[in-house]
Design a protein around this motif. Sequence first.
Motif, PDB file in Angstrom:
ATOM      1  N   ARG A   1      23.803 -18.458  -8.937  1.00 58.88           N
ATOM      2  CA  ARG A   1      23.115 -17.216  -9.256  1.00 58.88           C
ATOM      3  C   ARG A   1      21.812 -17.147  -8.464  1.00 58.88           C
ATOM      4  N   TYR A   2      21.486 -15.939  -7.991  1.00 59.93           N
ATOM      5  CA  TYR A   2      20.246 -15.698  -7.247  1.00 59.93           C
ATOM      6  C   TYR A   2      19.583 -14.451  -7.811  1.00 59.93           C
ATOM      7  N   GLY A   3      18.271 -14.521  -8.052  1.00 58.24           N
ATOM      8  CA  GLY A   3      17.556 -13.376  -8.595  1.00 58.24           C
ATOM      9  C   GLY A   3      16.223 -13.180  -7.906  1.00 58.24           C
ATOM     10  N   ARG A   4      15.738 -11.919  -7.912  1.00 54.69           N
ATOM     11  CA  ARG A   4      14.482 -11.603  -7.230  1.00 54.69           C
ATOM     12  C   ARG A   4      13.799 -10.447  -7.951  1.00 54.69           C
ATOM     13  N   LEU A   5      12.484 -10.561  -8.136  1.00 54.88           N
ATOM     14  CA  LEU A   5      11.668  -9.500  -8.714  1.00 54.88           C
ATOM     15  C   LEU A   5      10.611  -9.100  -7.697  1.00 54.88           C
ATOM     16  N   ARG A   6      10.593  -7.824  -7.324  1.00 55.10           N
ATOM     17  CA  ARG A   6       9.616  -7.304  -6.363  1.00 55.10           C
ATOM     18  C   ARG A   6       8.718  -6.280  -7.056  1.00 55.10           C
ATOM     19  N   GLY A   7       7.543  -6.061  -6.478  1.00 58.22           N
ATOM     20  CA  GLY A   7       6.595  -5.129  -7.075  1.00 58.22           C
ATOM     21  C   GLY A   7       5.707  -5.851  -8.063  1.00 58.22           C
ATOM     22  N   GLU A   8       5.456  -5.221  -9.214  1.00 61.71           N
ATOM     23  CA  GLU A   8       4.610  -5.836 -10.230  1.00 61.71           C
ATOM     24  C   GLU A   8       5.341  -6.995 -10.905  1.00 61.71           C
ATOM     25  N   ALA A   9       4.649  -8.123 -11.018  1.00 65.86           N
ATOM     26  CA  ALA A   9       5.233  -9.309 -11.639  1.00 65.86           C
ATOM     27  C   ALA A   9       4.918  -9.295 -13.136  1.00 65.86           C
ATOM     28  N   LEU A  10       5.598  -8.425 -13.878  1.00 65.43           N
ATOM     29  CA  LEU A  10       5.356  -8.321 -15.312  1.00 65.43           C
ATOM     30  C   LEU A  10       5.909  -9.543 -16.035  1.00 65.43           C
ATOM     31  N   PRO A  11       5.205 -10.073 -17.030  1.00 67.30           N
ATOM     32  CA  PRO A  11       5.731 -11.233 -17.764  1.00 67.30           C
ATOM     33  C   PRO A  11       7.090 -10.972 -18.394  1.00 67.30           C
ATOM     34  N   GLN A  12       7.318  -9.734 -18.874  1.00 69.80           N
ATOM     35  CA  GLN A  12       8.569  -9.419 -19.553  1.00 69.80           C
ATOM     36  C   GLN A  12       9.736  -9.158 -18.597  1.00 69.80           C
ATOM     37  N   ASP A  13       9.499  -9.252 -17.282  1.00 72.10           N
ATOM     38  CA  ASP A  13      10.580  -9.088 -16.317  1.00 72.10           C
ATOM     39  C   ASP A  13      10.755 -10.321 -15.430  1.00 72.10           C
ATOM     40  N   ALA A  14      10.064 -11.411 -15.745  1.00 70.55           N
ATOM     41  CA  ALA A  14      10.118 -12.615 -14.917  1.00 70.55           C
ATOM     42  C   ALA A  14      11.513 -13.245 -14.956  1.00 70.55           C
ATOM     43  N   LEU A  15      11.761 -14.118 -14.004  1.00 68.57           N
ATOM     44  CA  LEU A  15      12.997 -14.895 -13.911  1.00 68.57           C
ATOM     45  C   LEU A  15      12.691 -16.317 -14.378  1.00 68.57           C
ATOM     46  N   PHE A  16      13.519 -16.841 -15.272  1.00 68.82           N
ATOM     47  CA  PHE A  16      13.241 -18.120 -15.918  1.00 68.82           C
ATOM     48  C   PHE A  16      14.260 -19.181 -15.512  1.00 68.82           C
TER      49      PHE A  16
END
Length: 457
Positions: free
Chosen positions: A309-324
């Motif tokens: 599995r690979y995941g990525r978050l771009r833009g604002e790094a909100l705590p509730q949208d982080a990858l764990f």
Amino acid sequence: MNAPRVRLAGLALFAALALVACGARAAHAEEAPADSALRAYVRSLSDSTDAWFGTAAAPLDTTGLDSALAVGLAKPPGGAGRAGAGSQAHRWSMGYGPALGYNRADGGQLGLSASLGTPWPGELRGRAQYTTGTHDLLGEGSWSRSWPVRRWHSSADFRVAAGRATEPFDRDDFDAFFATFNALVYGSDRHHYLRRDGWNASLRVGNDERSLTAAWRDQLESALPYTTDWVLFGGKPDLAFNAPAAYGRAREWSLHALTTVPGTRFRAHADYWTSDPRMGSDFTYRRYQLGTGGDVSLGRHLALVPQARYGRLRGEALPQDALFLGGVYSLRTLDRNELAGTGRVFARTDLVLVDELGALLHLPLPAWLPLQSGAFAASGAVWGRDPVTGAAVATQRDTPHADEWRSEAGLGLSWRPGIPDPTLSLRFEYAWPIGADAREPRWTLAFQSFVNLLPGR
């Protein structure tokens, strides 16, 4: 680690290696079957079930049932024809039950849930709860409807809901039952929680082989305090705080696709979330995730189960949208959600001896206890994180650095009870870290399928 655990780990390692070696020799002596060895083992569970439960679990003799059903539909009891049968199907129906939960933010969640089937298409559901820690009211009302899409041999499922709920930061790997159980009994819930108020809607079209889901939500997100530190059997929670969520209104579109890879026993999924001020949202982010998993037969006795599995978050790094990363859904030598960031990659491969250990070792195990053994190796990394606070931070990197990887290997036993899902097993595993860091070997217990990174696992 004390001496008995060392001896137990050594014995488990020796037994697993011996079993794998036996299975490998058998694999060379016999031709590999066309179907998966792992799936063949799942089918064999029915024999054990029949032996244990007797005639209560024996396959039903359906001779004549089709013709009897046809006659019954054409002429139901009471002499009513098809019109009468149709009216019988559109009646009011109602169900209800408790709605209970517990976490260190809300405390106890006490309430009721209800469902209402109406003469009109669709189903109404509702839930209302009172929280003992925040002294607040939670609730949700929803309407859902399904209808067949015969051209694609599929169905379409629509749902719209509105209300107030407490939800975890981890949007990918959360099980409400086990999180509540761990928090209430042991205080070992390591999730963080936020409040969401608003509404959402989704439309799914597909079947068991492939599906496509489009969803929309409009919710006000806010932080929750840490209110409750008692645990049923004493002690304190592992985390004596609840991390604050970013405050604001989230308007978000998302797409989710799941498919079977043609010609293989693998499945793949892709998920995409987007939020932007142009949609009236207070947040700006793009979040996506790709994954695959399946099994490969290695002869008649061994199965290889790789997944990634690979995941990525771009833009604002909100705590509730982080990858764990960390816990039974990823690296077992890390605590649950120990690492968080805006980039994540994880891969795991299991080597499973599909033969039942009782029959293989001539042990007098009962029919309801089909045990398997296996070994595994896993590696993962999280990047885009603050090394001091551990919080997710924005980054342009799409791959991790070499020093951000964490790896492990392990051995284990699994028991497939066959209920409620024959693909699920109770997995008792011992994992040890690979590499020079502060992690230590540990035992884990999880109830999950071997391919546990796909949606709906």
